[in-house]
Enzyme design. Structure first.
Site, PDB file in Angstrom:
ATOM      1  N   GLU A 136      16.183  43.936 -52.376  1.00 30.89           N
ATOM      2  CA  GLU A 136      15.712  43.199 -51.200  1.00 30.89           C
ATOM      3  C   GLU A 136      14.361  43.665 -50.697  1.00 30.89           C
ATOM      4  O   GLU A 136      13.502  42.869 -50.370  1.00 30.89           O
ATOM      5  CB  GLU A 136      16.757  43.298 -50.094  1.00 30.89           C
ATOM      6  CG  GLU A 136      16.290  42.989 -48.691  1.00 30.89           C
ATOM      7  CD  GLU A 136      15.853  41.544 -48.486  1.00 30.89           C
ATOM      8  OE1 GLU A 136      15.102  41.298 -47.522  1.00 30.89           O
ATOM      9  OE2 GLU A 136      16.260  40.677 -49.274  1.00 30.89           O
ATOM     10  N   ASP A 173       9.224  36.193 -46.996  1.00 28.06           N
ATOM     11  CA  ASP A 173      10.246  37.145 -46.580  1.00 28.06           C
ATOM     12  C   ASP A 173       9.606  38.471 -46.160  1.00 28.06           C
ATOM     13  O   ASP A 173       9.168  38.623 -45.035  1.00 28.06           O
ATOM     14  CB  ASP A 173      11.224  37.311 -47.744  1.00 28.06           C
ATOM     15  CG  ASP A 173      12.572  37.890 -47.352  1.00 28.06           C
ATOM     16  OD1 ASP A 173      12.601  38.744 -46.466  1.00 28.06           O
ATOM     17  OD2 ASP A 173      13.588  37.496 -47.959  1.00 28.06           O
ATOM     18  N   ASN A 174       9.525  39.413 -47.056  1.00 29.05           N
ATOM     19  CA  ASN A 174       8.969  40.730 -46.715  1.00 29.05           C
ATOM     20  C   ASN A 174       7.466  40.802 -46.993  1.00 29.05           C
ATOM     21  O   ASN A 174       6.931  40.064 -47.812  1.00 29.05           O
ATOM     22  CB  ASN A 174       9.696  41.820 -47.505  1.00 29.05           C
ATOM     23  CG  ASN A 174      11.117  42.007 -47.023  1.00 29.05           C
ATOM     24  OD1 ASN A 174      11.352  42.208 -45.838  1.00 29.05           O
ATOM     25  ND2 ASN A 174      12.069  41.916 -47.934  1.00 29.05           N
ATOM     26  N   HIS A 219      19.007  46.841 -45.970  1.00 24.04           N
ATOM     27  CA  HIS A 219      18.196  45.630 -45.862  1.00 24.04           C
ATOM     28  C   HIS A 219      16.725  46.063 -45.951  1.00 24.04           C
ATOM     29  O   HIS A 219      16.291  46.564 -46.968  1.00 24.04           O
ATOM     30  CB  HIS A 219      18.537  44.935 -44.541  1.00 24.04           C
ATOM     31  CG  HIS A 219      18.156  43.494 -44.481  1.00 24.04           C
ATOM     32  ND1 HIS A 219      18.671  42.630 -43.537  1.00 24.04           N
ATOM     33  CD2 HIS A 219      17.301  42.763 -45.220  1.00 24.04           C
ATOM     34  CE1 HIS A 219      18.164  41.426 -43.709  1.00 24.04           C
ATOM     35  NE2 HIS A 219      17.307  41.481 -44.715  1.00 24.04           N
ATOM     36  N   HIS A 239      23.516  47.479 -42.417  1.00 24.12           N
ATOM     37  CA  HIS A 239      24.462  46.528 -41.813  1.00 24.12           C
ATOM     38  C   HIS A 239      25.902  46.873 -42.180  1.00 24.12           C
ATOM     39  O   HIS A 239      26.569  46.126 -42.890  1.00 24.12           O
ATOM     40  CB  HIS A 239      24.156  45.105 -42.276  1.00 24.12           C
ATOM     41  CG  HIS A 239      22.802  44.605 -41.943  1.00 24.12           C
ATOM     42  ND1 HIS A 239      22.363  44.414 -40.651  1.00 24.12           N
ATOM     43  CD2 HIS A 239      21.758  44.254 -42.755  1.00 24.12           C
ATOM     44  CE1 HIS A 239      21.116  43.951 -40.673  1.00 24.12           C
ATOM     45  NE2 HIS A 239      20.728  43.857 -41.930  1.00 24.12           N
ATOM     46  N   ASN A 295      11.100  38.064 -39.713  1.00 23.94           N
ATOM     47  CA  ASN A 295      11.590  38.647 -40.953  1.00 23.94           C
ATOM     48  C   ASN A 295      10.825  39.930 -41.278  1.00 23.94           C
ATOM     49  O   ASN A 295      10.905  40.897 -40.550  1.00 23.94           O
ATOM     50  CB  ASN A 295      11.491  37.598 -42.069  1.00 23.94           C
ATOM     51  CG  ASN A 295      12.447  37.861 -43.203  1.00 23.94           C
ATOM     52  OD1 ASN A 295      12.438  38.919 -43.808  1.00 23.94           O
ATOM     53  ND2 ASN A 295      13.289  36.883 -43.523  1.00 23.94           N
ATOM     54  N   ASN A 355      16.364  42.993 -39.258  1.00 26.33           N
ATOM     55  CA  ASN A 355      15.983  42.500 -40.575  1.00 26.33           C
ATOM     56  C   ASN A 355      15.098  43.501 -41.294  1.00 26.33           C
ATOM     57  O   ASN A 355      15.395  43.915 -42.400  1.00 26.33           O
ATOM     58  CB  ASN A 355      15.278  41.150 -40.448  1.00 26.33           C
ATOM     59  CG  ASN A 355      15.011  40.487 -41.779  1.00 26.33           C
ATOM     60  OD1 ASN A 355      14.252  40.987 -42.601  1.00 26.33           O
ATOM     61  ND2 ASN A 355      15.652  39.345 -42.017  1.00 26.33           N
TER      62      ASN A 355
END
Length: 355
Positions: free
Chosen positions: A54, A268-269, A113, A133, A223, A167
């Site tokens: 991720e 996203d990242n 994450h 999480h 994000n 996140n």
């Protein structure tokens, strides 16, 4: 009108508005694109990483930290606990090393994450910050990296009511960081409706042992987050607004908006090249394929590079795309020594030559 009241009105009207409303939202926010493949030479899948990578971040000497095994509601995942790997990008073998976790840490519920690394300038100690999480809750874990033993020492777990739907994180000190919340509500039903209606209610929080505060809000699913090499600017991926927000960091740790750069993709990242300041983003081509996963028609991948983001004319380049047959659901990209390292939400990790 309060946010809960807005949701209540939305629920009452949903049966009437559902078709047209969701269609309009889809057209505006959820990007259903089909792109051709744009591959790079000498791409190699990293060994032992098959169920997601991720987030990835690289320290100055080419050591990459990889967050693997995220379990996210509605997306494919493995039954195994999450893991943290390192990868020496200078080693031609490109073999990830799984880091040993401390005995006093609950590994069975580890669900990593976003990650960030902070190197203490006083002694070069490397601290790893991990969004975790367990049981789908949200907290930050701080570890110390021990290179000799390829292990992590757990130092602290941070929980706070403002850190309720974490996140990603960017560390700015040994115990201080900025973090994104990707939902406003904690209730699963309300979180689903929040996404369905795409309300701009998510935020960025600053945390230190002395203070915790919301420093930026109004995001459509905040994000990835990262920082410029000179530590003056914070970058936030506003994923359902298809943009990256640039904010100036003040002495009191508040953030002042500078600009919002449209990208036309669900990014996203964010990783930042420490030498050039370029931003590298792992993006999602088609939200429908990502959230309604079908292995026969998988979600694709897209890597975007942003040069000169602070200028009046930043350059946005699509560096890599794939229709999902090679790489599904790219979530992060970072560069070192002429190589591009790509991570995914629930698939493998890929390392390619940039030239």
């Amino acid at each position: 009108m309060g946010k809960l009241a807005i949701i209540s009105v939305a629920i009452a009207a949903l049966s009437v508005l559902l078709g047209e409303r969701v269609l309009n939202i889809s057209k505006r926010y959820l990007i259903y694109r089909e792109l051709g493949n744009k591959h790079l030479p000498n791409c190699v899948a990293l060994k032992n990483i098959e169920h997601g990578s991720e987030d990835i971040t690289v320290v100055g000497d080419g050591l990459a930290f990889i967050s693997a095994g995220l379990k996210f509601p509605g997306l494919p995942s493995s039954d195994e606990p999450g893991k943290i790997y390192t990868l020496d990008l200078k080693d031609p073998n490109l073999k990830p090393v799984e880091l040993r976790m401390p005995r006093n840490f609950d590994l069975e519920s580890f669900n990593p994450h976003g990650i960030s690394v902070y190197t203490d300038p006083s002694d070069d100690t490397i601290y790893l910050f991990v969004v975790n999480h367990p049981q789908f809750e949200s907290q930050i874990e701080i570890f110390k990296y021990v290179a000799d033993g390829s292990s992590l020492v757990h130092l602290k777990t941070i929980k706070h009511e403002l850190l309720h739907s974490l996140n990603d994180v960017v560390a700015v000190g040994v115990e201080s960081f900025y973090a994104t919340n990707d939902h406003y509500f904690s209730n699963n039903l309300l979180k689903t409706l929040e996404i369905l209606l795409l309300m701009p209610w998510t935020n960025v929080v600053f945390y230190s042992p002395k203070e915790v505060k919301v420093v930026s809000d109004g995001y459509h699913f905040a994000n990835g987050i990262n920082m410029s090499p000179d530590q003056r600017y914070i970058y936030v991926a506003n994923i359902f607004n298809h943009s990256v927000n640039v904010l100036e960091k003040k002495k009191d740790n508040t953030l002042t908006p500078v600009k919002s750069l449209p990208l036309g993709s669900l990014c996203d990242n964010i990783e930042v090249d420490p030498e050039t300041g370029d931003l590298w983003l792992g993006c999602h081509i088609n939200a429908k394929k990502l959230f309604l996963f079908d292995p026969k028609d998988p979600p694709g991948s897209e890597i975007i590079r942003i040069q000169n983001i602070l200028s009046d004319e930043p350059v946005v380049t699509q560096v890599y795309t794939d229709d999902g047959n090679v790489l599904m659901g790219s979530s992060v990209a970072t560069v070192y020594g002429g190589k591009l390292l790509i991570g995914t939400v629930f698939h493998k990790a890929l390392c390619c030559d940039l030239k």
